[in-house]
Write a protein that holds these residues in place. Structure first.
Motif, PDB file in Angstrom:
ATOM      1  N   ALA A   1    -104.786   1.513  -8.020  1.00  0.00           N
ATOM      2  CA  ALA A   1    -104.845   0.664  -9.223  1.00  0.00           C
ATOM      3  C   ALA A   1    -105.689  -0.578  -8.937  1.00  0.00           C
ATOM      4  O   ALA A   1    -106.554  -0.958  -9.741  1.00  0.00           O
ATOM      5  CB  ALA A   1    -103.428   0.266  -9.655  1.00  0.00           C
ATOM      6  N   GLN A   2    -105.473  -1.197  -7.796  1.00  0.00           N
ATOM      7  CA  GLN A   2    -106.286  -2.366  -7.457  1.00  0.00           C
ATOM      8  C   GLN A   2    -107.753  -1.978  -7.324  1.00  0.00           C
ATOM      9  O   GLN A   2    -108.650  -2.746  -7.680  1.00  0.00           O
ATOM     10  CB  GLN A   2    -105.781  -3.005  -6.151  1.00  0.00           C
TER      11      GLN A   2
ATOM     12  N   PRO B   1    -105.588  -4.254 -13.947  1.00  0.00           N
ATOM     13  CA  PRO B   1    -105.316  -2.951 -14.554  1.00  0.00           C
ATOM     14  C   PRO B   1    -103.929  -2.920 -15.193  1.00  0.00           C
ATOM     15  O   PRO B   1    -102.959  -3.425 -14.604  1.00  0.00           O
ATOM     16  CB  PRO B   1    -105.373  -1.980 -13.368  1.00  0.00           C
TER      17      PRO B   1
ATOM     18  N   GLN C   1     -91.923  -2.329  -5.775  1.00  0.00           N
ATOM     19  CA  GLN C   1     -92.233  -2.660  -4.381  1.00  0.00           C
ATOM     20  C   GLN C   1     -91.788  -4.097  -4.120  1.00  0.00           C
ATOM     21  O   GLN C   1     -90.713  -4.333  -3.617  1.00  0.00           O
ATOM     22  CB  GLN C   1     -93.711  -2.402  -4.087  1.00  0.00           C
TER      23      GLN C   1
ATOM     24  N   LEU D   1     -97.558  -6.511 -16.365  1.00  0.00           N
ATOM     25  CA  LEU D   1     -98.457  -6.235 -15.257  1.00  0.00           C
ATOM     26  C   LEU D   1     -97.678  -6.027 -13.971  1.00  0.00           C
ATOM     27  O   LEU D   1     -96.710  -6.739 -13.703  1.00  0.00           O
ATOM     28  CB  LEU D   1     -99.434  -7.394 -15.070  1.00  0.00           C
ATOM     29  N   CYS D   2     -98.099  -5.032 -13.210  1.00  0.00           N
ATOM     30  CA  CYS D   2     -97.552  -4.821 -11.877  1.00  0.00           C
ATOM     31  C   CYS D   2     -98.731  -4.707 -10.935  1.00  0.00           C
ATOM     32  O   CYS D   2     -99.658  -3.960 -11.192  1.00  0.00           O
ATOM     33  CB  CYS D   2     -96.714  -3.544 -11.826  1.00  0.00           C
ATOM     34  N   ARG D   3     -98.693  -5.449  -9.848  1.00  0.00           N
ATOM     35  CA  ARG D   3     -99.820  -5.430  -8.913  1.00  0.00           C
ATOM     36  C   ARG D   3     -99.545  -4.484  -7.747  1.00  0.00           C
ATOM     37  O   ARG D   3    -100.424  -4.231  -6.944  1.00  0.00           O
ATOM     38  CB  ARG D   3    -100.044  -6.858  -8.394  1.00  0.00           C
ATOM     39  N   CYS D   4     -98.302  -3.996  -7.624  1.00  0.00           N
ATOM     40  CA  CYS D   4     -97.956  -3.224  -6.428  1.00  0.00           C
ATOM     41  C   CYS D   4     -97.960  -1.715  -6.622  1.00  0.00           C
ATOM     42  O   CYS D   4     -98.354  -0.981  -5.737  1.00  0.00           O
ATOM     43  CB  CYS D   4     -96.561  -3.601  -5.939  1.00  0.00           C
ATOM     44  N   THR D   5     -97.467  -1.248  -7.759  1.00  0.00           N
ATOM     45  CA  THR D   5     -97.087   0.175  -7.834  1.00  0.00           C
ATOM     46  C   THR D   5     -98.126   1.090  -8.457  1.00  0.00           C
ATOM     47  O   THR D   5     -97.991   2.316  -8.376  1.00  0.00           O
ATOM     48  CB  THR D   5     -95.821   0.357  -8.696  1.00  0.00           C
ATOM     49  N   GLY D   6     -99.115   0.541  -9.140  1.00  0.00           N
ATOM     50  CA  GLY D   6    -100.042   1.405  -9.859  1.00  0.00           C
ATOM     51  C   GLY D   6     -99.387   2.109 -11.048  1.00  0.00           C
ATOM     52  O   GLY D   6     -99.966   3.020 -11.625  1.00  0.00           O
ATOM     53  N   TYR D   7     -98.159   1.713 -11.384  1.00  0.00           N
ATOM     54  CA  TYR D   7     -97.416   2.112 -12.588  1.00  0.00           C
ATOM     55  C   TYR D   7     -96.824   3.529 -12.575  1.00  0.00           C
ATOM     56  O   TYR D   7     -95.882   3.819 -13.296  1.00  0.00           O
ATOM     57  CB  TYR D   7     -98.279   1.964 -13.863  1.00  0.00           C
TER      58      TYR D   7
ATOM     59  N   GLY E   1    -100.600   1.915  -5.677  1.00  0.00           N
ATOM     60  CA  GLY E   1    -100.901   0.508  -5.940  1.00  0.00           C
ATOM     61  C   GLY E   1    -102.315   0.143  -5.530  1.00  0.00           C
ATOM     62  O   GLY E   1    -103.017  -0.585  -6.229  1.00  0.00           O
TER      63      GLY E   1
END
Ligand code: FES
Ligand code: FES
Lengths: 160, 771
Positions: B671-672, B701, A102, A137-143, B668
């Protein structure tokens, strides 16, 4: 505390660079600011986020935790180095097709970690992929789409 | 030849146009802005939660080779103070006192960051520590003292209740009380904050590179604070590595950097490190709710009473305190998707000696959902009813739209019950209950949590400001290619793609022929920026309005040049043709050539050139998205560790522009939400020291913490342009509640229910032992 300089020879993406650096400059800073390889991102400087991941002789390392002088004599690969001259590599294409990015800030580090995984295990399971990516770590995609992209890139080599 | 088919770009799973540069490491983020002679800034920050400053000695730092200047409040006497709303402002650099750990005190400007940091260490600041104000309930009572002598601690207070509340509340047959606590969290964008500023040699204007969500708002803030007229300031927003509301504010560091560039006439840059981010990016979610709920024998909820408290930190973030946003809106949407007729709310927001509270994705929502769903589950457990059934009994029904809730918010149509039934199907609810019973026999504790959410989007005012509209300037170049500029401030949402999709349909040109510009106040028409889930519905609306106007103009040209009626002209694939006669066609390029070069052929009444600015102000002040999240968790009652194992989402954000992008944003946010529910907390010790100062202490996470998320789309169009609703926040609004409810469900045999976020292993063990 004056900034003394030492000479260092770095092999980056197949090219040799002779540089004057301060011994306390990190590898990430030298790649970014001396060599203009801005694809290597810095997200924490604490060795936790993985955004600064580069390959050192094929192994992922955190370039924020190393001094540039420590990388002398080893082969460094950055995201620029896995990008073909034209277009994108199969892994990069898979990232695009699966919407694995993202904001794109974690992406170069993700790509290098994933590429190193695929280089040593061309056919990893989802679980193996998730394990391998825990340090990025990725804060946008949820992996999920990152995992999907790596799954899709299995068995395709590095391309170009 | 068959007629040229026009692909419908809206709703298509198009790959993003911004991806190639990001994937190849070519994208330029803030720290990639480098110009010759650029200086870098390091800040000396307060090590105390509360202290008087007795003296500041900068001499040694000033004389360090490589140091260009040292700035204190004297060199940058600016207050970030919204005087209309608050009695208190924050000085850009501390002025005689400090009020939270991490507050900027001195700025060192040097040849590079290494030297700037060396010099910062040479600066001696003498402090006299005073008792910090750290407990929210105490602070509301002005204990142990006022944070700011001349202002009460409670800076925002509001009470509201539905007429007839007291009678209805008293008459109900059941009552329960609960106190809910959400702990401080923060957005943690992977790209830290940063700012660069320089004077333009030719014009003398100030250019500020800002990692922000709202270019025009940033320009206004910088202009107001530094007293420069707007036309002399240009804001450029480079690639932004995540925003999540946190980058919607103007920060002291932004002002200091701009001031330094003006004062020293040098290019100046500051990039936050992670410690600074955790200390000085706005915090969020520091809330307590003392709640009472009244309901009848069937589980129908009649009334909710809530005392909402929030710890706003030392100063209001500029220009708004997040505490006010979190409580103010929570109080208006606390009843969520349920038809609960009576609501009474009292709000108290207080100052403390902690980092200012600002916005983080969802703002009020994650807190309100946690309470709303927590109450429904408490009612269900009290009456021994199925939690899904209690939700069914209370849900707003289709025929009630437009629905006015107990706080007088008007909900437009949504798919509340439908979304829940869909999500229950996705997760296999009936089957789960059987599985759960079997596993419990084996000493394994699994649970599901249902979180039905409403998401007010595209609001007239939001974290992105008070600008309720958005603008789009379309310029078709002489080549027939399209440039479209917006005042949006994307940070990963993919607006270059989604806006181009909308325009492609209107203009009948291929996606590849459109370039979307944003983030430069010199090229963008005035706009509110990105925040509050407004870019899709309002920015997209502007694209549709402007696109339609341009389309009409293209049709006029085509009709004139092809000698046909306007009604007979069709557009597609970069061409215009007469319907049914595809041979009678011309390219958009030919039209553009005419408009710019062959102006004698321009149809009567049309201006020269192909350039239009369209603006869109939605008729409704808000449109509600909705949906349901269901989390399945397994709780290890020996270690206290919670694992989220399965996850289902039914999401309704009206007409979807690009389903893949919507799904990505939902993933996303989930996850947050998992982070918010079980991992993330900013913790202070008893002296007011922030103890979570790295990403080893503030846990995000990881790839193994997030399960696969099954997303199903429902489309209930809004009444606005394109039927679009916003969607960026719903996933983080719903997810913490879903996980919290799932943990309560898993631990039902032990009797307790989750009332605090995040749920740590210690808390789980306590719930297990408290049986
Ligand atoms: S920047 Fe190196 S691990 Fe985060
Ligand atoms: S794509 Fe934004 S951090 Fe990964």
């Amino acid at each position: 505390m004056a900034d003394e300089r030492v000479e260092v020879v770095l092999q980056v993406n197949g090219r040799e660079h002779r540089l004057e650096v301060s011994p306390r400059w990190t590898l990430s800073d030298v790649l970014r600011h001396q060599l203009g390889l801005i694809g290597t991102h810095v997200g924490c400087e604490q060795g936790v986020c993985g955004a600064c991941t580069v390959l050192l002789d094929g192994e992922p390392v955190r370039s924020c935790l190393m001094f540039a002088v420590q990388a002398q004599g080893q082969h460094i690969t950055t995201v620029e180095g896995i990008t073909p001259e034209n277009g994108l590599s199969p892994l990069q294409e898979a990232f695009r097709a699966h919407h694995a990015l993202q904001c794109g800030y974690c992406t170069p580090g993700m790509l290098l970690t994933a590429q190193a995984l695929l280089d040593r295990d061309p056919n990893p399971s989802e679980e193996t992929i998730r394990e391998a990516l825990t340090g990025n770590l990725c804060r946008c995609t949820g992996y999920q789409f990152i995992v999907d992209a790596v799954l899709a890139a299995r068995g395709q080599g590095r391309g170009a | 030849m068959a007629e040229v088919l026009r692909p419908q770009m809206m709703g298509a799973r198009v790959s993003r146009l911004e991806d190639p540069r990001l994937l190849s490491g070519q994208a330029r983020f803030l720290d990639d802005i480098q110009v010759p002679g650029m200086l870098e800034v390091a800040f000396v920050r307060s090590p105390h939660a509360a202290a008087k400053i007795l003296s500041v000695d900068v001499e040694a730092a000033r004389h360090l080779p490589g140091v260009y200047a040292v700035m204190t409040h004297q060199e940058c006497p600016v207050m970030l103070w919204n005087k209309e709303s608050y009695k208190v402002g924050q000085p850009a650099l501390a002025d005689g006192e400090v009020a939270f750990v991490g507050q900027p005190v001195v700025a060192v400007i040097a040849e590079n960051r290494y030297i700037a940091e060396d010099a910062a260490e040479l600066i001696r600041v003498e402090y006299q520590a005073i008792t910090p104000v750290l407990d929210m309930r105490d602070a509301i009572q002005e204990k142990p003292r006022r944070v700011h002598e001349h202002a009460e601690n409670v800076f925002f207070k509001k009470s509201r209740q539905t007429p007839g509340f007291d009678e209805a509340f008293a008459a109900a047959s059941h009552h329960l009380t609960a106190s809910f606590r959400t702990n401080r969290q923060t957005a943690v964008t992977m790209e830290p904050r940063g700012t660069a500023a320089m004077l333009d040699a030719a014009s003398g204007r100030l250019t500020v590179y800002a990692s922000t969500q709202s270019p025009h708002r940033m320009r206004e803030d910088i202009c107001n604070l530094l007293d420069i007229p707007e036309h002399l300031v240009r804001i450029i927003v480079p690639e932004v590595g995540g925003g999540f509301g946190m980058k919607a504010a103007c920060y002291p560091e932004d002002v200091v950097v701009a001031q330094a560039a003006l004062r020293y006439r040098k290019p100046v840059k500051w990039i936050s490190d992670r410690l600074e981010s955790l200390e000085s990016d706005v915090h969020a979610r520091d809330d307590i709710h003392d709640v009472e709920v009244a309901f009848d024998d069937d589980g129908k909820i009649i009334a909710i009473k809530d005392h909402l408290m929030a710890d706003g930190g030392a100063y209001p973030a500029y220009p708004w305190s997040g505490a006010e946003g979190e409580t103010g809106l929570a109080a208006r949407v606390l009843t969520g998707p349920y038809d609960i007729p009576y609501l009474a709310t009292d709000i108290d927001c207080t100052y403390s000696n902690k980092t200012p509270l600002g916005s983080y994705r969802g703002v009020w929502g994650p807190i309100a959902s946690f309470i709303q769903e927590g109450l429904v589950d408490r009612v269900a457990r009290h009456l021994n009813l199925d939690p899904a059934d209690v939700r069914r009994r209370n849900m707003i029904r289709k025929e009630q739209f437009p629905y006015r809730n107990a706080a007088r918010m008007i909900y437009d149509e949504g798919s509340y019950l439908e979304s829940m039934e869909e999500a229950l199907k996705l997760i296999g609810y009936e089957d789960f209950r059987k599985r759960q019973a079997v596993l419990r026999q084996q000493g394994r504790y699994v649970g599901v949590g249902i979180s039905v959410f409403v998401e007010p989007t595209a609001m007239a005012s939001s974290e992105a400001g008070e600008v309720g509209y958005e603008s789009c300037t379309i310029r078709i170049e002489p080549s027939g290619r399209v440039t479209a500029a917006f005042g949006l401030g994307p940070s990963g949402q993919g607006h270059e793609t989604t806006m181009a999709q909308l325009l492609a349909d209107q203009l009948g040109v291929p996606l590849a022929d459109i370039v979307v510009l944003h983030g430069d106040t010199d090229s963008a028409p005035y706009g509110g920026g990105t925040g509050g889930s407004r870019s899709g519905p309002i920015g997209g609306g502007a694209a549709l309005v402007a696109g339609r106007q341009m389309r009409e103009r293209l049709i006029k040209y085509a009709a004139h040049l092809l000698e046909a009626g306007e009604d007979d002209i069709e557009l597609g694939d970069g061409k215009a043709w007469v319907a049914g006669v595809p041979d009678r066609s011309l390219t958009i390029r030919t039209i553009a050539q005419t408009a710019y070069m062959d102006v004698s052929k321009i149809p009567e009444g049309l201006p020269i050139g192909l350039e239009i600015t369209g603006r869109y102000l939605p008729k409704r002040p808000v449109t509600f998205s909705n949906g349901t999240h269901i989390a399945e968790v397994e709780v290890d009652v020996h270690t206290g560790v919670v694992k989220v194992t399965r996850y289902a989402v039914a999401n309704d954000c009206g007409r979807v522009i690009n389903p893949t992008i919507v799904e990505g944003q939902i993933h996303g946010g989930v996850a947050q939400g998992i982070g918010a529910a079980v991992l993330e907390a900013l913790r202070y010790d008893e002296d007011g020291q922030l103890v979570t100062t790295s990403l080893l202490d503030y846990l995000l996470p990881e790839s193994t913490d997030v399960p696969r998320i099954d997303v199903h789309h429902i489309e209930t169009p809004s009444e606005g342009e394109g039927g679009i609703k916003g969607m960026a926040e719903g996933s983080l609004i719903a997810a913490p509640a879903a996980v919290a409810c799932a943990i309560s469900d898993a631990l039902a045999p032990f009797g307790g229910m989750v009332d605090t976020l995040p749920v740590t292993p210690d808390m789980v063990l306590k719930m297990v032992q408290d049986r």
